[in-house]
Design a protein around this motif. Structure first.
Motif, PDB file in Angstrom:
ATOM      1  N   ASP A   1      31.467 -53.913  26.727  1.00 56.75           N
ATOM      2  CA  ASP A   1      31.811 -54.643  27.943  1.00 56.75           C
ATOM      3  C   ASP A   1      30.900 -54.262  29.109  1.00 56.75           C
ATOM      4  OD1 ASP A   1      34.224 -55.922  26.806  1.00 56.75           O
ATOM      5  OD2 ASP A   1      34.946 -53.853  26.723  1.00 56.75           O
ATOM      6  N   SER A   2      30.845 -55.134  30.091  1.00 55.62           N
ATOM      7  CA  SER A   2      30.053 -54.881  31.293  1.00 55.62           C
ATOM      8  C   SER A   2      30.743 -53.841  32.166  1.00 55.62           C
ATOM      9  CB  SER A   2      29.869 -56.188  32.083  1.00 55.62           C
ATOM     10  OG  SER A   2      31.133 -56.736  32.440  1.00 55.62           O
ATOM     11  N   VAL A   3      30.008 -53.302  33.112  1.00 56.81           N
ATOM     12  CA  VAL A   3      30.522 -52.265  33.990  1.00 56.81           C
ATOM     13  C   VAL A   3      30.932 -52.900  35.316  1.00 56.81           C
ATOM     14  CG1 VAL A   3      29.966 -50.141  35.229  1.00 56.81           C
ATOM     15  CG2 VAL A   3      29.109 -50.501  32.908  1.00 56.81           C
ATOM     16  N   GLY A   4      32.121 -52.519  35.773  1.00 54.45           N
ATOM     17  CA  GLY A   4      32.618 -53.051  37.037  1.00 54.45           C
ATOM     18  C   GLY A   4      34.069 -52.693  37.207  1.00 54.45           C
ATOM     19  N   PRO A   5      34.742 -53.250  38.218  1.00 56.07           N
ATOM     20  CA  PRO A   5      36.161 -52.972  38.420  1.00 56.07           C
ATOM     21  C   PRO A   5      36.981 -53.388  37.196  1.00 56.07           C
ATOM     22  CG  PRO A   5      35.220 -54.055  40.337  1.00 56.07           C
ATOM     23  CD  PRO A   5      34.188 -54.131  39.251  1.00 56.07           C
ATOM     24  N   TRP A   6      38.005 -52.627  36.927  1.00 53.89           N
ATOM     25  CA  TRP A   6      38.869 -52.861  35.756  1.00 53.89           C
ATOM     26  C   TRP A   6      39.360 -54.300  35.685  1.00 53.89           C
ATOM     27  CZ3 TRP A   6      40.456 -51.225  31.190  1.00 53.89           C
ATOM     28  CH2 TRP A   6      41.718 -51.591  30.698  1.00 53.89           C
ATOM     29  N   GLU A   7      39.797 -54.840  36.766  1.00 51.80           N
ATOM     30  CA  GLU A   7      40.383 -56.175  36.740  1.00 51.80           C
ATOM     31  C   GLU A   7      39.386 -57.244  36.324  1.00 51.80           C
ATOM     32  OE1 GLU A   7      43.439 -56.863  36.913  1.00 51.80           O
ATOM     33  OE2 GLU A   7      44.188 -54.895  37.528  1.00 51.80           O
TER      34      GLU A   7
ATOM     35  N   VAL B   1      42.256 -44.807  39.106  1.00 54.52           N
ATOM     36  CA  VAL B   1      41.684 -43.821  38.183  1.00 54.52           C
ATOM     37  C   VAL B   1      40.742 -44.503  37.194  1.00 54.52           C
ATOM     38  CG1 VAL B   1      42.252 -42.271  36.273  1.00 54.52           C
ATOM     39  CG2 VAL B   1      43.585 -42.184  38.394  1.00 54.52           C
ATOM     40  N   ILE B   2      41.154 -45.632  36.637  1.00 56.41           N
ATOM     41  CA  ILE B   2      40.334 -46.331  35.643  1.00 56.41           C
ATOM     42  C   ILE B   2      39.028 -46.815  36.269  1.00 56.41           C
ATOM     43  CG2 ILE B   2      40.228 -48.388  34.186  1.00 56.41           C
ATOM     44  CD1 ILE B   2      43.229 -48.049  33.681  1.00 56.41           C
ATOM     45  N   ASP B   3      39.105 -47.335  37.481  1.00 60.36           N
ATOM     46  CA  ASP B   3      37.873 -47.788  38.147  1.00 60.36           C
ATOM     47  C   ASP B   3      36.885 -46.625  38.302  1.00 60.36           C
ATOM     48  OD1 ASP B   3      38.702 -50.393  38.344  1.00 60.36           O
ATOM     49  OD2 ASP B   3      39.415 -50.227  40.414  1.00 60.36           O
ATOM     50  N   TRP B   4      37.380 -45.450  38.642  1.00 61.95           N
ATOM     51  CA  TRP B   4      36.509 -44.288  38.796  1.00 61.95           C
ATOM     52  C   TRP B   4      35.909 -43.873  37.456  1.00 61.95           C
ATOM     53  CZ3 TRP B   4      36.528 -39.155  37.101  1.00 61.95           C
ATOM     54  CH2 TRP B   4      35.679 -38.290  37.772  1.00 61.95           C
ATOM     55  N   LEU B   5      36.722 -43.934  36.388  1.00 62.65           N
ATOM     56  CA  LEU B   5      36.232 -43.592  35.052  1.00 62.65           C
ATOM     57  C   LEU B   5      35.129 -44.543  34.610  1.00 62.65           C
ATOM     58  CD1 LEU B   5      39.600 -42.792  33.220  1.00 62.65           C
ATOM     59  CD2 LEU B   5      37.745 -41.165  33.669  1.00 62.65           C
ATOM     60  N   ILE B   6      35.299 -45.842  34.856  1.00 68.49           N
ATOM     61  CA  ILE B   6      34.273 -46.822  34.467  1.00 68.49           C
ATOM     62  C   ILE B   6      32.987 -46.570  35.251  1.00 68.49           C
ATOM     63  CG2 ILE B   6      33.678 -49.267  34.494  1.00 68.49           C
ATOM     64  CD1 ILE B   6      36.615 -49.896  33.971  1.00 68.49           C
ATOM     65  N   GLN B   7      33.142 -46.300  36.535  1.00 66.24           N
ATOM     66  CA  GLN B   7      31.976 -46.068  37.373  1.00 66.24           C
ATOM     67  C   GLN B   7      31.193 -44.834  36.930  1.00 66.24           C
ATOM     68  OE1 GLN B   7      32.961 -45.686  41.509  1.00 66.24           O
ATOM     69  NE2 GLN B   7      30.835 -45.363  42.179  1.00 66.24           N
ATOM     70  N   ASN B   8      31.899 -43.829  36.410  1.00 67.07           N
ATOM     71  CA  ASN B   8      31.259 -42.564  36.032  1.00 67.07           C
ATOM     72  C   ASN B   8      31.259 -42.354  34.512  1.00 67.07           C
ATOM     73  OD1 ASN B   8      30.887 -40.989  38.799  1.00 67.07           O
ATOM     74  ND2 ASN B   8      32.896 -42.002  38.861  1.00 67.07           N
ATOM     75  N   HIS B   9      31.275 -43.424  33.771  1.00 64.69           N
ATOM     76  CA  HIS B   9      31.439 -43.307  32.322  1.00 64.69           C
ATOM     77  C   HIS B   9      30.285 -42.568  31.651  1.00 64.69           C
ATOM     78  CE1 HIS B   9      28.826 -46.893  32.431  1.00 64.69           C
ATOM     79  NE2 HIS B   9      28.487 -46.568  31.190  1.00 64.69           N
ATOM     80  N   GLN B  10      29.064 -42.698  32.146  1.00 63.18           N
ATOM     81  CA  GLN B  10      27.930 -42.022  31.506  1.00 63.18           C
ATOM     82  C   GLN B  10      28.017 -40.507  31.679  1.00 63.18           C
ATOM     83  OE1 GLN B  10      24.519 -44.007  33.272  1.00 63.18           O
ATOM     84  NE2 GLN B  10      24.339 -45.398  31.510  1.00 63.18           N
ATOM     85  N   ASP B  11      28.312 -40.078  32.878  1.00 62.28           N
ATOM     86  CA  ASP B  11      28.422 -38.639  33.136  1.00 62.28           C
ATOM     87  C   ASP B  11      29.592 -38.007  32.383  1.00 62.28           C
ATOM     88  OD1 ASP B  11      26.253 -38.794  34.820  1.00 62.28           O
ATOM     89  OD2 ASP B  11      27.484 -39.044  36.629  1.00 62.28           O
ATOM     90  N   LEU B  12      30.647 -38.788  32.161  1.00 64.40           N
ATOM     91  CA  LEU B  12      31.866 -38.265  31.535  1.00 64.40           C
ATOM     92  C   LEU B  12      31.919 -38.537  30.027  1.00 64.40           C
ATOM     93  CD1 LEU B  12      34.434 -39.375  34.253  1.00 64.40           C
ATOM     94  CD2 LEU B  12      33.408 -37.109  33.958  1.00 64.40           C
ATOM     95  N   ASN B  13      30.872 -39.199  29.478  1.00 68.32           N
ATOM     96  CA  ASN B  13      30.838 -39.530  28.036  1.00 68.32           C
ATOM     97  C   ASN B  13      32.063 -40.354  27.604  1.00 68.32           C
ATOM     98  OD1 ASN B  13      28.381 -37.932  27.142  1.00 68.32           O
ATOM     99  ND2 ASN B  13      29.629 -36.284  28.031  1.00 68.32           N
ATOM    100  N   VAL B  14      32.463 -41.288  28.472  1.00 71.82           N
ATOM    101  CA  VAL B  14      33.624 -42.130  28.172  1.00 71.82           C
ATOM    102  C   VAL B  14      33.266 -43.121  27.067  1.00 71.82           C
ATOM    103  CG1 VAL B  14      35.182 -43.884  29.077  1.00 71.82           C
ATOM    104  CG2 VAL B  14      34.592 -41.890  30.483  1.00 71.82           C
ATOM    105  N   LYS B  15      34.082 -43.153  26.028  1.00 72.42           N
ATOM    106  CA  LYS B  15      33.878 -44.093  24.922  1.00 72.42           C
ATOM    107  C   LYS B  15      34.725 -45.345  25.072  1.00 72.42           C
ATOM    108  CE  LYS B  15      34.918 -41.270  21.529  1.00 72.42           C
ATOM    109  NZ  LYS B  15      35.085 -40.834  20.122  1.00 72.42           N
ATOM    110  N   GLY B  16      35.896 -45.202  25.697  1.00 71.56           N
ATOM    111  CA  GLY B  16      36.773 -46.355  25.826  1.00 71.56           C
ATOM    112  C   GLY B  16      38.010 -46.030  26.640  1.00 71.56           C
TER     113      GLY B  16
END
Length: 364
Positions: free
Chosen positions: A328-334, A300-315
């Motif tokens: 932080d940079s964009v990529g897989p959570w780990e 779920v977190i990986d999907w949120l990071i990948q789509n953070h702009q569309d979803l207005n994710v702040k953190g």
């Protein structure tokens, strides 16, 4: 001619005879015996009074134990119904029901409920630990420091306001805990690897018992939680439109990935206080996710990071780590997560849930 006494002669002394009558010895013995009888009687009464006081304390403690267990059992009933209905249980404190049950059980055991409060170790979100105070319906006030009452005075019944020196006061603390590992799979909610039956079977999965210490946090009735496979925005306390949109997108992409969800809380220094954050529980409050639930959280977190702009994710915060697109940079959570440091409990450290903030900056 005056007679001269010889040295060997002694003058005759006339001795007085003792007066005939009763002596005082017998009367003194009777008075002593009477005094000892009174003293023994007073000691007996005192021992009876002390014994009565100890009985009152013991009775009050029994009443307090029963009242605390009854108050927590009110949470057990609602949690079992939730679990049987397919919703992960949130044994959330209900003051009205808990107080009513505690009052009934205190009264049945000869006491009066004087105070009740709830706490927990999960930031005040559940109130699964309940403390009660009771006093005996009968009491003694003979030991008032100002000597305003005689030591043998026994009057105090019912609802009379008592002094701090009243006998028969006691307190007790009880807790309810889910005694099973629960999670979601393709077949829905299961506990210990098996589907949950009816409410009676679900009730057996909870443990209610007395404890010695209250929880770390006072219960916060303003915290909003929702249970079920999917929790609507309306059940999370008035979310910001952008947070609500992200929440709905998550439910569409990963239906039923969480056990329950927490929304608004009255916290000025957190996005929860602005309706811009949701906590997705991947384990019970204060617990640790199963390997399957942890793997789902990472997905779920990986999907949120990948789509953070569309979803207005702040953190995002999960399992001691944090990520934000502004830093932080964009990529897989780990590979992009950074350590947030320990805060003291599985809930504060976000071990048991994913914290998602979405909406206008800043990330709080």
């Amino acid at each position: 001619m005056r007679r001269i006494l010889r040295r060997t002669e002694r003058p005759r002394i006339r001795r007085r005879r003792h007066l005939q009558g009763r002596r005082d010895d017998g009367q003194a013995n009777i008075l002593l015996l009477f005094g000892m009888t009174i003293a023994l009687l007073a000691l007996t009464v005192l021992f009876v009074r002390v014994g009565f006081a100890n009985d009152q304390r013991s009775q009050a403690q029994t009443a307090a134990d029963a009242a605390a267990l009854a108050a927590v059992s009110a949470l057990k009933d609602s949690a079992a119904d939730q679990l049987a209905g397919g919703s992960y249980p949130m044994p959330r404190y209900d003051e009205e029901i808990a107080e009513s049950r505690a009052e009934d059980f205190a009264r049945e055991n000869g006491a009066v409920l004087t105070d009740i409060r709830a706490s927990d170790n999960v930031m005040g979100r559940s109130g699964n630990i309940v403390r009660v105070e009771v006093r005996g319906a009968l009491c003694q006030r003979e030991l008032d420091p100002d000597n305003s009452r005689h030591w043998n005075d026994i009057v105090c019944e019912g609802e009379e306001d008592m002094s701090e020196t009243s006998f028969g006061s006691a307190s007790a603390i009880a807790i309810i805990e889910l005694d099973a590992a629960c999670g979601r799979d393709d077949d829905g909610l299961n506990c210990d690897g098996s589907p949950v039956g009816d409410s009676e079977e679900a009730s057996d999965l909870f443990d209610v018992h007395l404890v010695d210490q209250e929880g770390q946090y006072r219960f916060d009735p303003n915290a909003v939680f929702g249970g079920g496979a999917i929790v609507d925005c309306a059940n999370l306390g008035g979310l910001h439109p952008q947070m609500c949109a992200a929440h709905q997108a998550l439910n569409d992409q990963f239906p039923g990935f969480y056990l329950s969800a927490g929304g608004y809380r009255d916290e000025a220094d957190s996005d929860h206080g602005y309706g811009e954050a949701v906590d997705y529980m991947m384990a019970e409050l204060g617990g640790t996710p199963t390997p399957a639930m942890d793997a789902t959280a990472i997905q779920v977190i990986d999907w949120l990071i990948q789509n953070h702009q569309d979803l207005n994710v702040k953190g995002i915060i999960y399992n001691f780590h944090i990520w934000s697109p502004a830093r932080d940079s964009v990529g897989p959570w780990e590979s992009v997560k950074r350590y947030a440091g320990p805060r003291g409990s599985p809930t504060q450290d976000h071990v048991d849930h994913i914290h998602l903030s979405a909406g206008p900056p800043p990330f709080r």
